[in-house]
Design a protein around this motif. Structure first.
Motif, PDB file in Angstrom:
ATOM      1  N   LYS A   2       0.838  -1.195   0.000  1.00  0.00           N
ATOM      2  CA  LYS A   2       0.000   0.000   0.000  1.00  0.00           C
ATOM      3  C   LYS A   2       0.879   1.253   0.000  1.00  0.00           C
ATOM      4  CE  LYS A   2      -3.966  -2.178   0.391  1.00  0.00           C
ATOM      5  NZ  LYS A   2      -5.003  -2.130  -0.666  1.00  0.00           N
ATOM      6  N   GLN A   3       0.557   2.195  -0.903  1.00  0.00           N
ATOM      7  CA  GLN A   3       1.300   3.442  -1.008  1.00  0.00           C
ATOM      8  C   GLN A   3       0.614   4.502  -0.143  1.00  0.00           C
ATOM      9  OE1 GLN A   3       4.166   3.569  -2.801  1.00  0.00           O
ATOM     10  NE2 GLN A   3       3.849   1.396  -3.320  1.00  0.00           N
ATOM     11  N   ILE A   4       1.378   5.059   0.811  1.00  0.00           N
ATOM     12  CA  ILE A   4       0.866   6.066   1.754  1.00  0.00           C
ATOM     13  C   ILE A   4       1.607   7.382   1.516  1.00  0.00           C
ATOM     14  CG2 ILE A   4       0.493   6.628   4.181  1.00  0.00           C
ATOM     15  CD1 ILE A   4      -0.894   4.032   3.224  1.00  0.00           C
ATOM     16  N   VAL A   5       0.873   8.499   1.498  1.00  0.00           N
ATOM     17  CA  VAL A   5       1.507   9.809   1.332  1.00  0.00           C
ATOM     18  C   VAL A   5       1.042  10.750   2.437  1.00  0.00           C
ATOM     19  CG1 VAL A   5       1.737  11.854  -0.129  1.00  0.00           C
ATOM     20  CG2 VAL A   5       1.772   9.576  -1.166  1.00  0.00           C
ATOM     21  N   HIS A   6       1.995  11.315   3.165  1.00  0.00           N
ATOM     22  CA  HIS A   6       1.721  12.385   4.126  1.00  0.00           C
ATOM     23  C   HIS A   6       2.064  13.721   3.474  1.00  0.00           C
ATOM     24  CE1 HIS A   6       0.993  10.492   8.187  1.00  0.00           C
ATOM     25  NE2 HIS A   6       1.141   9.457   7.380  1.00  0.00           N
ATOM     26  N   PRO A  30       5.501  -3.801   7.057  1.00  0.00           N
ATOM     27  CA  PRO A  30       6.055  -4.331   5.812  1.00  0.00           C
ATOM     28  C   PRO A  30       5.170  -4.132   4.589  1.00  0.00           C
ATOM     29  CG  PRO A  30       5.337  -6.109   7.251  1.00  0.00           C
ATOM     30  CD  PRO A  30       5.275  -4.854   8.062  1.00  0.00           C
ATOM     31  N   ASN A  31       3.870  -3.903   4.818  1.00  0.00           N
ATOM     32  CA  ASN A  31       2.958  -3.745   3.687  1.00  0.00           C
ATOM     33  C   ASN A  31       2.688  -2.291   3.316  1.00  0.00           C
ATOM     34  OD1 ASN A  31       1.682  -3.589   6.225  1.00  0.00           O
ATOM     35  ND2 ASN A  31      -0.343  -3.907   5.313  1.00  0.00           N
ATOM     36  N   SER A 371       3.061   6.924  26.108  1.00  0.00           N
ATOM     37  CA  SER A 371       4.139   6.574  25.182  1.00  0.00           C
ATOM     38  C   SER A 371       3.587   6.503  23.758  1.00  0.00           C
ATOM     39  CB  SER A 371       4.766   5.226  25.564  1.00  0.00           C
ATOM     40  OG  SER A 371       3.868   4.172  25.306  1.00  0.00           O
ATOM     41  N   TRP A 372       4.426   6.847  22.776  1.00  0.00           N
ATOM     42  CA  TRP A 372       4.001   6.828  21.383  1.00  0.00           C
ATOM     43  C   TRP A 372       3.649   5.403  20.942  1.00  0.00           C
ATOM     44  CZ3 TRP A 372       1.682   9.290  17.861  1.00  0.00           C
ATOM     45  CH2 TRP A 372       1.722   8.857  16.531  1.00  0.00           C
ATOM     46  N   SER A 373       4.246   4.395  21.543  1.00  0.00           N
ATOM     47  CA  SER A 373       3.930   3.014  21.165  1.00  0.00           C
ATOM     48  C   SER A 373       2.454   2.708  21.380  1.00  0.00           C
ATOM     49  CB  SER A 373       4.798   2.029  21.958  1.00  0.00           C
ATOM     50  OG  SER A 373       4.579   2.172  23.347  1.00  0.00           O
ATOM     51  N   ASN A 374       1.811   3.371  22.344  1.00  0.00           N
ATOM     52  CA  ASN A 374       0.373   3.205  22.544  1.00  0.00           C
ATOM     53  C   ASN A 374      -0.423   3.940  21.463  1.00  0.00           C
ATOM     54  OD1 ASN A 374       0.729   1.710  24.911  1.00  0.00           O
ATOM     55  ND2 ASN A 374       0.774   3.542  26.190  1.00  0.00           N
ATOM     56  N   GLU A 375       0.022   5.138  21.107  1.00  0.00           N
ATOM     57  CA  GLU A 375      -0.714   5.959  20.148  1.00  0.00           C
ATOM     58  C   GLU A 375      -0.609   5.410  18.724  1.00  0.00           C
ATOM     59  OE1 GLU A 375      -2.665   8.591  21.301  1.00  0.00           O
ATOM     60  OE2 GLU A 375      -2.043   7.572  23.140  1.00  0.00           O
ATOM     61  N   GLU A 376       0.550   4.850  18.362  1.00  0.00           N
ATOM     62  CA  GLU A 376       0.708   4.363  16.994  1.00  0.00           C
ATOM     63  C   GLU A 376      -0.245   3.207  16.698  1.00  0.00           C
ATOM     64  OE1 GLU A 376       4.680   3.004  16.199  1.00  0.00           O
ATOM     65  OE2 GLU A 376       4.516   1.269  17.520  1.00  0.00           O
ATOM     66  N   LYS A 377      -0.660   2.477  17.720  1.00  0.00           N
ATOM     67  CA  LYS A 377      -1.631   1.395  17.513  1.00  0.00           C
ATOM     68  C   LYS A 377      -2.949   1.954  16.982  1.00  0.00           C
ATOM     69  CE  LYS A 377       0.329  -1.426  21.238  1.00  0.00           C
ATOM     70  NZ  LYS A 377       0.111  -1.945  22.621  1.00  0.00           N
ATOM     71  N   LYS A 378      -3.340   3.132  17.486  1.00  0.00           N
ATOM     72  CA  LYS A 378      -4.572   3.773  16.998  1.00  0.00           C
ATOM     73  C   LYS A 378      -4.414   4.182  15.528  1.00  0.00           C
ATOM     74  CE  LYS A 378      -5.178   5.867  21.575  1.00  0.00           C
ATOM     75  NZ  LYS A 378      -5.279   7.162  22.290  1.00  0.00           N
ATOM     76  N   LEU A 379      -3.220   4.653  15.180  1.00  0.00           N
ATOM     77  CA  LEU A 379      -2.942   5.028  13.795  1.00  0.00           C
ATOM     78  C   LEU A 379      -3.030   3.812  12.885  1.00  0.00           C
ATOM     79  CD1 LEU A 379      -2.008   7.433  11.964  1.00  0.00           C
ATOM     80  CD2 LEU A 379       0.336   6.641  12.363  1.00  0.00           C
ATOM     81  N   PHE A 380      -2.427   2.715  13.307  1.00  0.00           N
ATOM     82  CA  PHE A 380      -2.477   1.486  12.509  1.00  0.00           C
ATOM     83  C   PHE A 380      -3.923   1.021  12.319  1.00  0.00           C
ATOM     84  CE2 PHE A 380       1.946   0.247  14.348  1.00  0.00           C
ATOM     85  CZ  PHE A 380       2.565   1.102  13.452  1.00  0.00           C
ATOM     86  N   GLU A 381      -4.715   1.069  13.382  1.00  0.00           N
ATOM     87  CA  GLU A 381      -6.109   0.621  13.295  1.00  0.00           C
ATOM     88  C   GLU A 381      -6.904   1.467  12.306  1.00  0.00           C
ATOM     89  OE1 GLU A 381      -7.522   0.804  17.278  1.00  0.00           O
ATOM     90  OE2 GLU A 381      -6.378  -0.961  17.958  1.00  0.00           O
ATOM     91  N   LEU A 382      -6.686   2.779  12.318  1.00  0.00           N
ATOM     92  CA  LEU A 382      -7.390   3.655  11.383  1.00  0.00           C
ATOM     93  C   LEU A 382      -7.003   3.344   9.938  1.00  0.00           C
ATOM     94  CD1 LEU A 382      -9.182   6.083  10.709  1.00  0.00           C
ATOM     95  CD2 LEU A 382      -7.174   7.562  11.099  1.00  0.00           C
ATOM     96  N   TYR A 383      -5.711   3.164   9.698  1.00  0.00           N
ATOM     97  CA  TYR A 383      -5.252   2.847   8.348  1.00  0.00           C
ATOM     98  C   TYR A 383      -5.812   1.514   7.865  1.00  0.00           C
ATOM     99  CZ  TYR A 383      -1.965   6.646   7.406  1.00  0.00           C
ATOM    100  OH  TYR A 383      -1.431   7.861   7.109  1.00  0.00           O
ATOM    101  N   GLU A 385      -8.555   0.132   8.749  1.00  0.00           N
ATOM    102  CA  GLU A 385      -9.975   0.301   8.464  1.00  0.00           C
ATOM    103  C   GLU A 385     -10.184   0.981   7.106  1.00  0.00           C
ATOM    104  OE1 GLU A 385     -13.821   2.775  10.230  1.00  0.00           O
ATOM    105  OE2 GLU A 385     -11.998   2.583  11.437  1.00  0.00           O
ATOM    106  N   LEU A 386      -9.451   2.067   6.850  1.00  0.00           N
ATOM    107  CA  LEU A 386      -9.644   2.824   5.609  1.00  0.00           C
ATOM    108  C   LEU A 386      -9.146   2.050   4.374  1.00  0.00           C
ATOM    109  CD1 LEU A 386      -8.626   6.427   6.733  1.00  0.00           C
ATOM    110  CD2 LEU A 386     -10.919   5.525   6.359  1.00  0.00           C
ATOM    111  N   LEU A 387      -8.141   1.224   4.575  1.00  0.00           N
ATOM    112  CA  LEU A 387      -7.585   0.481   3.449  1.00  0.00           C
ATOM    113  C   LEU A 387      -8.216  -0.909   3.291  1.00  0.00           C
ATOM    114  CD1 LEU A 387      -3.842   1.481   3.928  1.00  0.00           C
ATOM    115  CD2 LEU A 387      -5.380   2.248   2.109  1.00  0.00           C
ATOM    116  N   GLY A 388      -9.186  -1.225   4.146  1.00  0.00           N
ATOM    117  CA  GLY A 388      -9.893  -2.489   4.033  1.00  0.00           C
ATOM    118  C   GLY A 388      -9.050  -3.698   4.318  1.00  0.00           C
ATOM    119  N   GLU A 389      -8.112  -3.560   5.269  1.00  0.00           N
ATOM    120  CA  GLU A 389      -7.207  -4.674   5.581  1.00  0.00           C
ATOM    121  C   GLU A 389      -7.764  -5.534   6.718  1.00  0.00           C
ATOM    122  OE1 GLU A 389      -2.886  -2.856   4.412  1.00  0.00           O
ATOM    123  OE2 GLU A 389      -3.732  -2.238   6.322  1.00  0.00           O
TER     124      GLU A 389
END
Length: 389
Positions: A2-6, A30-31, A371-383, A385-389
């Protein structure tokens, strides 16, 4: 893959939230292939390079303001369409109608990362025009945000959703700007320690307590009461970052209390950590104006102080006072009162047992909640969901 752009605008290629946290975290998956597109400022060359697995693409700016904006929008839209990514993540509100709108028309998922309460930031400025912009921006939010796939904000505001009443496609996603707890690269840390040692050459606290503040240096950030309070406590203060205006810098440095202060200039994140390690008490007494007294989170610097076990003096907002009942990592004071700041410094520095308790509580707060390790999990979950994974 998956190609992601910020997408930023004049954000640093090393921006703490965009690059060091979000992009770097996503690049570990990795994806995901992650690209960060921003524009150049002085000292940052136009071009492309890779850092921590993130492809960083830097576009040029044009000097004249209106020409620059039109030129940038045209180039940015062309650049982003050519990338043909699977998801676009924006960090500037004014890019949404033209650039993000063009991507939505092509069926691309779009996230807006709302770093600040922009309306409040305008409303706290002086002048009729700023107030008009603030009122206009709220209408702008109601028009633009419902068209996007998700909106991220760091926290609630006075316990409420800051976008309540706006018909978003999904509820506001809260991702706080908390501390990165992974140990830095040993070579990066070595260079940071060397830089800080060089900047502090000749600095001698003479057995006095040392306070610290790193970031934007302005009146609304409470720097004047910090300096005056530190002086009245018989302590020293280290200031790192950038002044919001030459006038404020000159006025602050002309005060007699400035004798207790040492200004070390801008530092990278590893250098800020190295600076904090030489200090006893962290300061984050932002004045109760604009969004500062309303948002239900801590400044990122407070997370970093706590991570190192430093007692902290913070503003007496409702959120901070509630949090200090759960984690006793510091003292809340009226941020406009130098005497209250001075008393807090004296109380911490004169009571080793209290300082040790605050140190342990701060580390516990980071470990359990900030800690950011807790917050990044929320980011992964959102991605996902939006990417249908």
């Amino acid at each position: 893959m998956k190609q992601i752009v910020h997408v930023g605008y004049a954000h640093s290629p090393k921006d703490m939230r965009i690059f060091e946290k979000e992009c770097t975290s996503l690049a570990k998956k990795p994806n995901y292939s992650v690209t960060y597109v921003t524009s150049t400022k002085s000292g940052v060359p136009v071009g492309e390079y890779t850092d921590h697995g993130v492809r960083i693409r830097i576009l040029p700016l044009v000097d004249k303001r209106y020409v620059r904006l039109i030129h940038y929008l045209f180039d940015l839209k062309k650049e982003l369409i050519s990338l043909d990514a699977d998801l676009y993540h924006f960090h500037e509100p004014w890019l949404l109608p033209v650039v993000a709108g063009a991507l939505k028309r092509r069926g691309k998922p779009v996230i807006f990362d709302m770093h600040e309460l922009y309306r409040e930031q305008f409303m706290q400025r002086k002048g009729f025009i700023a107030k008009m912009i603030g009122r206009f921006y709220r209408r702008y939010e109601r028009h633009v945000l419902p068209k996007l796939d998700a909106v991220i904000f760091p926290c609630k505001v006075l316990g409420l959703d800051p976008l309540e009443g706006i018909p978003l496609r999904r509820p506001t996603v809260y991702i706080d700007n908390t501390a990165i707890t992974e140990d830095p690269d040993p070579e990066v840390r070595r260079k940071a320690l060397e830089t800080v040692a060089e900047r502090l050459s000749g600095f001698d606290p003479e057995g006095c307590p040392v306070t610290v503040y790193a970031g934007s240096l302005s009146e609304t950030r409470g720097i004047t009461p910090d300096v005056v309070g530190t002086a009245r406590a018989g302590a020293k203060i280290l200031l790192a970052g950038w002044f919001d205006s030459p006038e404020y810098k000159e006025r602050l440095m002309s005060m007699p209390e400035w004798e207790c202060a040492t200004f070390v200039g801008k530092l990278t994140r590893p250098e800020v950590y190295a600076l904090n390690e030489r200090c006893d008490i962290g300061l984050a007494t932002l004045l109760n104006v604009g969004q500062y007294y309303r948002i239900d989170n801590l400044p990122t610097k407070v997370h970093e102080y706590m991570q190192l076990g430093m007692p902290v003096i913070v503003s007496d907002t409702d959120f901070n006072k509630r949090l200090l009942k759960e984690y006793e990592f510091g003292i809340a004071v009226d941020p406009s009162d130098p005497d209250a700041i001075a008393e807090a410094i004296r109380r911490i520095s004169s009571d080793p047992e209290l300082a040790a308790k605050m140190s342990a509580e701060g580390k516990r707060a980071v470990r359990e909640r900030f800690s950011w390790s807790n917050e990044e999990k929320k980011l992964f979950e959102l991605y996902e969901e939006l990417l249908g994974e």
